[in-house]
Design a protein around this motif. Structure first.
Motif, PDB file in Angstrom:
ATOM      1  N   ALA A  59    -103.969  38.658  29.776  1.00 53.30           N
ATOM      2  CA  ALA A  59    -104.351  37.774  28.670  1.00 53.30           C
ATOM      3  C   ALA A  59    -105.749  38.109  28.133  1.00 53.30           C
ATOM      4  O   ALA A  59    -105.976  38.189  26.921  1.00 53.30           O
ATOM      5  CB  ALA A  59    -104.296  36.311  29.135  1.00 53.30           C
ATOM      6  N   SER A  66    -106.562  39.601  24.470  1.00 52.14           N
ATOM      7  CA  SER A  66    -107.414  38.860  23.529  1.00 52.14           C
ATOM      8  C   SER A  66    -108.502  39.775  22.948  1.00 52.14           C
ATOM      9  O   SER A  66    -108.810  39.728  21.749  1.00 52.14           O
ATOM     10  CB  SER A  66    -108.035  37.657  24.231  1.00 52.14           C
ATOM     11  N   CYS A  95    -106.828  41.848  20.361  1.00 52.88           N
ATOM     12  CA  CYS A  95    -106.605  41.103  19.113  1.00 52.88           C
ATOM     13  C   CYS A  95    -107.910  40.919  18.328  1.00 52.88           C
ATOM     14  O   CYS A  95    -107.917  40.953  17.081  1.00 52.88           O
ATOM     15  CB  CYS A  95    -105.979  39.742  19.433  1.00 52.88           C
ATOM     16  N   ASN A 120     -96.087  37.199  25.253  1.00 57.65           N
ATOM     17  CA  ASN A 120     -95.518  35.845  25.226  1.00 57.65           C
ATOM     18  C   ASN A 120     -95.994  35.112  23.982  1.00 57.65           C
ATOM     19  O   ASN A 120     -96.642  35.690  23.095  1.00 57.65           O
ATOM     20  CB  ASN A 120     -95.876  35.096  26.502  1.00 57.65           C
ATOM     21  N   HIS A 121     -95.673  33.793  23.950  1.00 56.77           N
ATOM     22  CA  HIS A 121     -96.033  33.043  22.753  1.00 56.77           C
ATOM     23  C   HIS A 121     -97.553  32.901  22.598  1.00 56.77           C
ATOM     24  O   HIS A 121     -98.083  32.826  21.491  1.00 56.77           O
ATOM     25  CB  HIS A 121     -95.358  31.652  22.797  1.00 56.77           C
ATOM     26  N   GLN A 122     -98.323  32.928  23.734  1.00 56.42           N
ATOM     27  CA  GLN A 122     -99.784  32.870  23.626  1.00 56.42           C
ATOM     28  C   GLN A 122    -100.346  34.158  23.010  1.00 56.42           C
ATOM     29  O   GLN A 122    -101.209  34.114  22.116  1.00 56.42           O
ATOM     30  CB  GLN A 122    -100.387  32.636  25.010  1.00 56.42           C
ATOM     31  N   GLY A 123     -99.867  35.269  23.494  1.00 54.01           N
ATOM     32  CA  GLY A 123    -100.288  36.544  22.904  1.00 54.01           C
ATOM     33  C   GLY A 123     -99.906  36.635  21.436  1.00 54.01           C
ATOM     34  O   GLY A 123    -100.671  37.171  20.606  1.00 54.01           O
ATOM     35  N   GLY A 151     -99.666  34.107  19.429  1.00 51.96           N
ATOM     36  CA  GLY A 151    -100.602  33.265  18.705  1.00 51.96           C
ATOM     37  C   GLY A 151    -101.918  33.977  18.446  1.00 51.96           C
ATOM     38  O   GLY A 151    -102.496  33.906  17.332  1.00 51.96           O
ATOM     39  N   GLU A 152    -102.450  34.678  19.469  1.00 53.54           N
ATOM     40  CA  GLU A 152    -103.695  35.440  19.256  1.00 53.54           C
ATOM     41  C   GLU A 152    -103.492  36.549  18.232  1.00 53.54           C
ATOM     42  O   GLU A 152    -104.368  36.815  17.386  1.00 53.54           O
ATOM     43  CB  GLU A 152    -104.158  36.008  20.583  1.00 53.54           C
ATOM     44  N   GLY A 211     -94.191  31.523  19.391  1.00 52.73           N
ATOM     45  CA  GLY A 211     -94.805  32.758  18.877  1.00 52.73           C
ATOM     46  C   GLY A 211     -94.290  33.115  17.498  1.00 52.73           C
ATOM     47  O   GLY A 211     -95.058  33.557  16.626  1.00 52.73           O
ATOM     48  N   ALA A 258     -95.995  30.848  15.019  1.00 50.94           N
ATOM     49  CA  ALA A 258     -97.379  31.282  14.780  1.00 50.94           C
ATOM     50  C   ALA A 258     -97.423  32.483  13.843  1.00 50.94           C
ATOM     51  O   ALA A 258     -98.253  32.554  12.914  1.00 50.94           O
ATOM     52  CB  ALA A 258     -98.055  31.611  16.109  1.00 50.94           C
TER      53      ALA A 258
END
Length: 636
Positions: free
Chosen positions: A96, A100, A103, A123-126, A128-129, A154, A157
């Motif tokens: 992660a 980040s 990104c 994943n959906h967090q990545g 989002g970034e 994701g 986003a």
């Protein structure tokens, strides 16, 4: 440079990292499936940070981790040449923090156009970034996110980021458990971006075309104006040239006049010089005539003097000849007397024969003395010869000296004869020898005297002839110089007449030049009047052209107004397009809410189906365990 599927050690990575900064000799670098370590990846990517030639980078299948992701973020922040980046099969989404950083680098990059992130377990967090990075990125056009774990959140986003990102044209989301309606919405947003870019490109093309037309019109007007200015400048230059030519001609004519005046002055000075020379030559002629007269008088006086001297010399020569003849006659008489005395002595000698025997010794002594005397006589003869040669140089002085010498010699000879007679009275032999020597000396002296007289006469005649010739040459030269002086006077008079004629011609020529100057001045006045009229015409034409230019300027203002109207229309179309986009976004939000409701129902139905499946599975297991097949199998 293709190094795919090759195992690269750390030293090779460091060497390649040292090679990459600056301008590398290749535009693409393929390092797929090389099994790079984190340190090797860091070295390679640090070298690429300042590279300016590599356009494509392939790092698929290298299992990049946190350090590799951070190095990629740094590369995207610093590098300005890479346009395509392939990161397939690297599992970047598992880290992660590193993702980040990646990104953040993508957010700061404005040069990358294609990014491949397939099979990276994002994943959906990545996602989002990544969506946050895409909201500020303005260069990325293609993004491949297939076979990741983006999911519903994701996908939303990414869909939301497309509202602010207007450059992304292609987004691949297959194999990410993203619902179909979101995929369709993403496709619609991408199509909208493409349509928008097409409209913007068309509008930009139209604006470029209009600007080109405006520029072409401006160029044409500028060319026309510059041509007009060039024509005016050329006319001005022609006028300046004509003025310069006229001024040059006037200056040339003035110089010619000045030269003529200077020539006139020089000729006047030459005339004055010639007149002065003529006066001097006349004076010289007069002086030369006087000198000639004086020379003639001198020549006459000199000739008279020479004639007198010659007469005197002739008289002196005659006197000398008479004296010499008298001396010779006296000497012959003395010789006769001596001969008589000799006869008497011979007689006496016969008497004295008896005494000869006694005087033999005396004879030997006397013979030696006679030899010495003969040598002395020879020396005296040589001295006389030398003196005679010296006497030839100065005739007058030598002649006097020669007369004295002859007298002295005669006296000396008489004395010697008397001495010899007194001595030879005792000795016959010695007297015979002395008599023979005296006879020879007298003969030689007589011959010498005659030769001297002949030489003196010949020298006097030669000297008179030379003097006469010299005087004749002087007279001839003086006559020639007089003739030359007269000729020079005639030539100078002719030169003066020619100079006066030239002066008259030059004065006539100067008058013609003055008339020519007056005609040229009239021509210049006429040309200036013509130029003034032409300038007035040019001013009128310039005013007309300025009016045309002002009309064209008004036309250009109308075109500008049309361009402003077109821009307003474009703004209205863009505002309408924005309102339509907002309406579509509201519809999309309603559809998203419906999709959420349907997803909730689907999840509930899946839970129910899972419960039912679990119940069925339990029932089947219970049935299997309770059946005889299950007991048999357990026994086995």
């Amino acid at each position: 440079l293709d190094l795919a599927a090759q195992s690269l050690s750390l030293p090779t990575c460091s060497a390649l990292g040292r090679l990459l900064p600056g301008a590398a000799p290749f535009a693409a670098l393929a390092l797929g499936d090389c099994g790079l370590s984190e340190e090797g990846v860091r070295l390679l990517l640090n070298g690429l940070c300042t590279n300016t030639t590599v356009k494509s980078l392939d790092l698929k299948g290298n299992n990049l981790r946190t350090m590799g992701a951070e190095a990629l973020g740094k590369l995207l922040r610093q590098n300005k040449s890479i346009r395509s980046l392939t990161l397939e099969w690297n599992s970047l989404g598992m880290w992660a923090e590193g993702f980040s950083f990646f990104c953040q680098g993508l957010r700061a990059n404005n040069f990358l156009q294609r990014l491949d992130l397939r099979n990276n377990q994002i994943n959906h967090q990545g996602a989002g970034e990544l969506a946050m990075a895409l909201t500020q990125n303005t260069s990325l056009q293609e993004l491949d996110l297939r076979w990741n774990n983006i999911g519903l959140l994701g996908g939303r986003a990414l869909l939301n980021c497309l509202h602010s990102n207007k450059t992304l044209k292609r987004l691949e989301l297959a194999g990410n458990n993203v619902p179909g309606d979101i995929l369709k919405a993403v496709e619609q947003a991408l199509d909208h971006n493409q349509d928008r870019e097409a409209i913007l490109s068309e509008a930009q093309n139209q604006v470029n075309i209009l600007s080109k037309e405006v520029l072409s019109l401006k160029d044409e007007k500028n060319k026309q104006f510059m041509d007009f200015v060039d024509t005016v400048d050329k006319q001005k230059e022609e006028r300046a040239r004509s003025e310069k030519m006229s001024a040059a001609r006037v200056s040339q004519l003035q110089e010619a006049l000045d030269e003529q005046y200077s020539i006139m002055n020089s000729l006047k000075t030459k005339l004055q010089m010639t007149e002065a020379a003529l006066a001097l030559s006349e004076q010289k002629v007069r002086t030369l005539g006087e000198l000639l007269n004086a020379m003639k008088q001198e020549q006459n006086s000199v000739a008279e003097c020479h004639f007198r001297e010659l007469q005197q010399q002739k008289q002196e020569g005659a006197d000398r000849e008479g004296r010499l003849l008298h001396d010779l006659s006296a000497a012959s008489e003395k010789n006769l007397l001596l001969r008589n005395q000799v006869d008497e002595l011979e007689r006496k000698c016969k008497v004295q024969q008896d005494q000869l025997f006694q005087l033999k010794q005396d004879l030997t002594n006397t013979t030696a003395e006679l030899k010495l005397r003969a040598v002395e006589a020879e020396e005296r003869l040589e001295m006389e010869k030398r003196r005679f040669k010296q006497s030839l140089e100065d005739m007058e002085s030598l002649r006097v000296k020669e007369v004295d010498r002859v007298a002295q010699q005669m006296e000396a000879s008489e004395r010697s004869m008397h001495d010899r007679i007194q001595r030879l009275e005792a000795i016959r032999i010695s007297l015979d020898e002395e008599l023979s020597q005296v006879k020879v000396a007298a003969l030689t002296e007589r011959g010498r005297a005659e030769e001297e007289l002949i030489k003196a006469r010949s020298q006097a005649r030669l000297e008179e002839q030379q003097r006469l010739e010299h005087l004749e040459e002087k007279l001839r030269l003086m006559t020639e110089s007089r003739d030359e002086a007269q000729n020079c006077c005639l030539k100078q008079k002719e030169m003066a007449a020619e100079a006066q004629a030239k002066a008259k011609q030059l004065s006539l020529y100067a008058d013609g030049l003055k008339r020519r100057l007056e005609e040229l001045q009239q021509d210049l006045d006429r040309k200036e009047e013509k130029k003034v009229t032409e300038l007035n015409k040019m001013k009128v034409e310039l005013q007309e052209q300025i009016g045309h230019l002002e009309a064209e300027r008004t036309a250009q203002d109308g075109l500008r107004e049309k361009i402003a109207a077109l821009e307003r229309q474009l703004k209205a179309l863009s505002s309408n397009h924005r309102e339509a986009l907002l309406d579509k976004e509201g519809e999309i939000s309603l559809l998203m809410e419906k999709l959420r409701m349907k997803e909730a129902e689907i999840s509930r139905m899946r839970e129910e189906e899972a419960q039912r499946a679990s119940f069925l599975q339990n029932a089947i297991m219970a049935y299997v365990q309770g059946s005889p097949l299950g007991t048999h199998s357990s026994r086995k």
